[in-house]
Design a protein around this motif. Sequence first.
Motif, PDB file in Angstrom:
ATOM      1  N   PHE A  34       1.054  -1.498  -0.271  1.00  0.00           N
ATOM      2  CA  PHE A  34      -0.393  -0.056  -0.119  1.00  0.00           C
ATOM      3  C   PHE A  34       0.436   1.352   0.024  1.00  0.00           C
ATOM      4  O   PHE A  34       0.524   2.504  -0.799  1.00  0.00           O
ATOM      5  CB  PHE A  34      -1.374   0.142   1.213  1.00  0.00           C
ATOM      6  CG  PHE A  34      -2.068  -0.676   1.057  1.00  0.00           C
ATOM      7  CD1 PHE A  34      -2.464  -2.420   0.915  1.00  0.00           C
ATOM      8  CD2 PHE A  34      -3.093  -0.038   0.700  1.00  0.00           C
ATOM      9  CE1 PHE A  34      -3.172  -2.595   0.433  1.00  0.00           C
ATOM     10  CE2 PHE A  34      -4.405  -0.754   0.515  1.00  0.00           C
ATOM     11  CZ  PHE A  34      -4.635  -1.655  -0.164  1.00  0.00           C
ATOM     12  N   ARG A  35       1.877   1.135   1.021  1.00  0.00           N
ATOM     13  CA  ARG A  35       2.619   2.070   1.181  1.00  0.00           C
ATOM     14  C   ARG A  35       3.227   2.947  -0.389  1.00  0.00           C
ATOM     15  O   ARG A  35       3.603   3.827  -0.811  1.00  0.00           O
ATOM     16  CB  ARG A  35       4.365   2.611   2.003  1.00  0.00           C
ATOM     17  CG  ARG A  35       3.353   2.636   3.286  1.00  0.00           C
ATOM     18  CD  ARG A  35       4.736   2.494   3.811  1.00  0.00           C
ATOM     19  NE  ARG A  35       5.620   1.392   4.275  1.00  0.00           N
ATOM     20  CZ  ARG A  35       5.401   0.274   5.043  1.00  0.00           C
ATOM     21  NH1 ARG A  35       4.394   0.401   5.852  1.00  0.00           N
ATOM     22  NH2 ARG A  35       6.922  -0.309   4.656  1.00  0.00           N
ATOM     23  N   ASP A  36       3.685   1.714  -1.344  1.00  0.00           N
ATOM     24  CA  ASP A  36       4.476   1.984  -2.459  1.00  0.00           C
ATOM     25  C   ASP A  36       3.820   2.209  -3.224  1.00  0.00           C
ATOM     26  O   ASP A  36       4.045   2.380  -4.600  1.00  0.00           O
ATOM     27  CB  ASP A  36       5.325   1.307  -2.499  1.00  0.00           C
ATOM     28  CG  ASP A  36       5.548  -0.294  -2.734  1.00  0.00           C
ATOM     29  OD1 ASP A  36       4.658  -0.936  -3.508  1.00  0.00           O
ATOM     30  OD2 ASP A  36       6.715  -0.970  -2.597  1.00  0.00           O
ATOM     31  N   SER A  37       2.701   1.648  -2.913  1.00  0.00           N
ATOM     32  CA  SER A  37       1.629   1.430  -5.208  1.00  0.00           C
ATOM     33  C   SER A  37      -0.218   2.597  -4.808  1.00  0.00           C
ATOM     34  O   SER A  37      -0.608   2.015  -5.969  1.00  0.00           O
ATOM     35  CB  SER A  37       1.218  -0.092  -5.681  1.00  0.00           C
ATOM     36  OG  SER A  37       2.614  -0.219  -5.653  1.00  0.00           O
ATOM     37  N   VAL A  38      -0.074   1.881  -3.793  1.00  0.00           N
ATOM     38  CA  VAL A  38      -1.153   3.057  -3.403  1.00  0.00           C
ATOM     39  C   VAL A  38      -1.706   4.185  -3.096  1.00  0.00           C
ATOM     40  O   VAL A  38      -1.840   5.331  -3.900  1.00  0.00           O
ATOM     41  CB  VAL A  38      -2.856   1.843  -2.618  1.00  0.00           C
ATOM     42  CG1 VAL A  38      -4.224   2.825  -2.905  1.00  0.00           C
ATOM     43  CG2 VAL A  38      -2.481   0.491  -3.167  1.00  0.00           C
ATOM     44  N   ILE A  39      -0.801   4.348  -1.961  1.00  0.00           N
ATOM     45  CA  ILE A  39      -0.597   5.372  -1.263  1.00  0.00           C
ATOM     46  C   ILE A  39      -0.482   7.103  -1.615  1.00  0.00           C
ATOM     47  O   ILE A  39      -0.719   8.216  -1.964  1.00  0.00           O
ATOM     48  CB  ILE A  39      -0.462   5.482   0.167  1.00  0.00           C
ATOM     49  CG1 ILE A  39      -0.975   4.898   0.690  1.00  0.00           C
ATOM     50  CG2 ILE A  39      -0.270   7.005   0.701  1.00  0.00           C
ATOM     51  CD1 ILE A  39      -0.581   4.046   2.490  1.00  0.00           C
ATOM     52  N   PRO A  40       0.697   6.410  -2.832  1.00  0.00           N
ATOM     53  CA  PRO A  40       0.728   7.786  -3.381  1.00  0.00           C
ATOM     54  C   PRO A  40      -0.294   7.525  -4.281  1.00  0.00           C
ATOM     55  O   PRO A  40      -0.074   8.999  -4.889  1.00  0.00           O
ATOM     56  CB  PRO A  40       2.659   7.004  -4.233  1.00  0.00           C
ATOM     57  CG  PRO A  40       2.596   6.104  -3.503  1.00  0.00           C
ATOM     58  CD  PRO A  40       1.937   5.039  -2.821  1.00  0.00           C
ATOM     59  N   VAL A  41      -0.900   7.088  -4.776  1.00  0.00           N
ATOM     60  CA  VAL A  41      -1.913   7.874  -6.050  1.00  0.00           C
ATOM     61  C   VAL A  41      -2.968   8.060  -5.038  1.00  0.00           C
ATOM     62  O   VAL A  41      -3.113   9.212  -6.124  1.00  0.00           O
ATOM     63  CB  VAL A  41      -2.610   6.358  -6.532  1.00  0.00           C
ATOM     64  CG1 VAL A  41      -3.770   6.968  -7.324  1.00  0.00           C
ATOM     65  CG2 VAL A  41      -1.070   5.921  -7.448  1.00  0.00           C
TER      66      VAL A  41
END
Length: 299
Positions: free
Chosen positions: A171-178
């Motif tokens: 989630f930190r690297d692939s969802v939250i940045p979006v």
Amino acid sequence: MRTPSDPPLPSWTVGGITVHRIDETPLPPSTGPWLLPDATPQVVAGQDWLRPHFAGEDGILHLDSHSFAFAVDGLRVLVDTGIGNGKERANPAWHNLRTDFPERLAAAGFPPDSVDLVVLTHLHADHVGWNTRKADDEWVPMFPGARYLTARAEREFWASYDMEEARRQMFRDSVIPVERAGLLDLVDVPAEGARITPSLRLVPTPGHTPGHVAVELSSQGETALITGDCVHHPVQLAHPALGACVDIDPEQSATTRGEVLASLADTDTLLLGTHFAPPTAGHVVAHGDTYRLRPVPPT
Ligand SMILES: [Zn+2]
């Protein structure tokens, strides 16, 4: 990089829509026994139509990671974003990949800056990886001009889920940045589905995850359905109750799969499998009490 001698990129037509398969990577032979433990070599051996495309003589299932890209109703759309490059993952098959997925996407006519819409069938590591890329040691959206869509039920489920560290990392690297970039839209998907554009509909297919959606395309009287993970492998057409070890609700997953396959059986709807090895697509045909896939090779 691709050269003019490379084989043409795989695609299918659905009415006026051309659906491109954007390959990321084949998954290793250990994937089948882990993901679909009930698809034993004996079960696979009982379905000779699976060979040679979808299984080997040794009973090992062939599974791939790829995305689908198409232009529809004035939007350039990508469905699911694979595993991604350089991601730290517990699964060795997903860890720190270096594939040429972005080059393949561009070669199909979808350079990242041109993508308008990214549909995420669900929020698992092998479906959100190319949501982001690394820039100056930071994960930033890969498709800065796109809206990313997922079902509200999916995002809300994970928001209250007691995640293990590996999933938190994802989630930190692939969802939250979006999300931080304000690019993630949560879509309410009622039982009858959510129409995104006249030709594009999200179909609720819960079980693998609570907010899982399949993606239906329709154009000029023709229809296709992109599975996401409501079906991982064609062996599940012969055994619809056969589930994946990572299904959140195995019973619901089996029910959903049974309903989806029954609705497609002996119709002209093209089934496009998110993890199906080439030829990847086909028609669901009834066979006895269950089904088979009659492959439709790319055009
Ligand atoms: Zn998957």
